[in-house]
Enzyme design. Structure first.
Site, PDB file in Angstrom:
ATOM      1  N   CYS A   1       0.837  -1.202   0.000  1.00  0.00           N
ATOM      2  CA  CYS A   1       0.000   0.000   0.000  1.00  0.00           C
ATOM      3  C   CYS A   1       0.874   1.255   0.000  1.00  0.00           C
ATOM      4  CB  CYS A   1      -0.924  -0.002   1.216  1.00  0.00           C
ATOM      5  SG  CYS A   1      -2.227   1.240   1.154  1.00  0.00           S
TER       6      CYS A   1
ATOM      7  N   CYS B   1       7.558   4.010   5.887  1.00  0.00           N
ATOM      8  CA  CYS B   1       6.670   3.814   4.741  1.00  0.00           C
ATOM      9  C   CYS B   1       7.428   3.288   3.521  1.00  0.00           C
ATOM     10  CB  CYS B   1       5.967   5.116   4.379  1.00  0.00           C
ATOM     11  SG  CYS B   1       7.078   6.444   3.868  1.00  0.00           S
TER      12      CYS B   1
END
Length: 248
Positions: free
Chosen positions: A128, A237
């Protein structure tokens, strides 16, 4: 402005700028000197990738004093808190000459769900992040020689060795980090002294703020990034890791 002698393909320690100890020990730990060098060296070919956390607000204010029309990129994942989106608007109103670009992923949330399944962030958070942050930034940086980041060494173990100027293996670029020596307290002192806008979630035990689905408040004594991606073994991330998801 120079002819970009220092770039990813032409990297040498001998080409690194010599930021003097006296500057590094100054009130802003050399951040202004680093930013002056960045814009003198790369001009309009350097952009700041900002998540609009409190460090980002400090860096935007410092940048505005050096290059009032600098380019700021906000990776709009479509999944941020409403407070974050409201803050972006407040910052643009305070610094109207800055160019704030909202970089979106190729896939809308519905398109991503159709292709990879619903709630991808709960099943494969790395993928994602790859789709909604890493790939959009990679696409953006292809048009720039260097980029600026608000990383601080104090934030986590994975960031303790970050330098002012780094050869960025992830995006094949030059990554410039002016705030590496700032402490959390110094960040907040600057915000209060200059009455800067910031995300109100910081007042609710959210020291690190990302997408709403993957960010929770932390408990007393926890690491500043402990609220990101619970309960996964993940604190980044992917923007600041060397390898791409498809290389790991």
């Amino acid at each position: 402005m120079t002819d970009y002698q220092l770039n990813y393909n032409h990297w040498s320690d001998q080409l690194l700028p010599d930021f003097s100890p006296s500057e590094a020990d100054s009130s802003d730990h050399g951040a202004s000197q680093v930013l002056h060098w960045a814009y003198q060296t790369y001009g309009n070919q350097v952009a700041y990738s900002c998540s609009f956390g409190v460090e980002g607000i400090v860096l935007i204010d410092l940048i505005s004093k050096i290059k009032h029309d600098a380019t700021i990129i906000f990776l709009d994942t479509d999944f941020h808190f409403k407070e974050t989106y409201e803050l972006v608007d407040r910052v643009q109103a305070r610094y109207p000459e800055l160019t704030i670009i909202r970089q979106r992923p190729d896939l809308t949330p519905n398109e991503q769900a159709a292709k990879y399944g619903d709630r991808l962030w709960k099943r494969r958070p790395d993928l994602c992040c790859q789709l909604r942050k890493v790939e959009p930034l990679n696409s953006f940086l292809k048009n720039y020689k260097a980029w600026i980041s608000g990383l601080r060494r104090e934030q986590s173990l994975t960031r303790r060795h970050v330098q002012y100027v780094n050869r960025d293996e992830k995006f094949k670029s030059i990554k410039i980090c002016p705030l590496i020596h700032w402490t959390w307290q110094e960040i907040w002192n600057y915000v209060r002294i200059h009455d800067l806008p910031y995300n109100p979630l910081h007042d609710q035990n959210y020291p690190s703020i990302g997408c709403a689905y993957c960010t929770l408040p932390i408990k007393p004594g926890e690491d500043q990034r402990a609220g990101r991606w619970r309960p996964f073994d993940k604190t980044e991330c992917g923007l600041h890791l060397k390898k791409r998801l498809d290389e790991s």
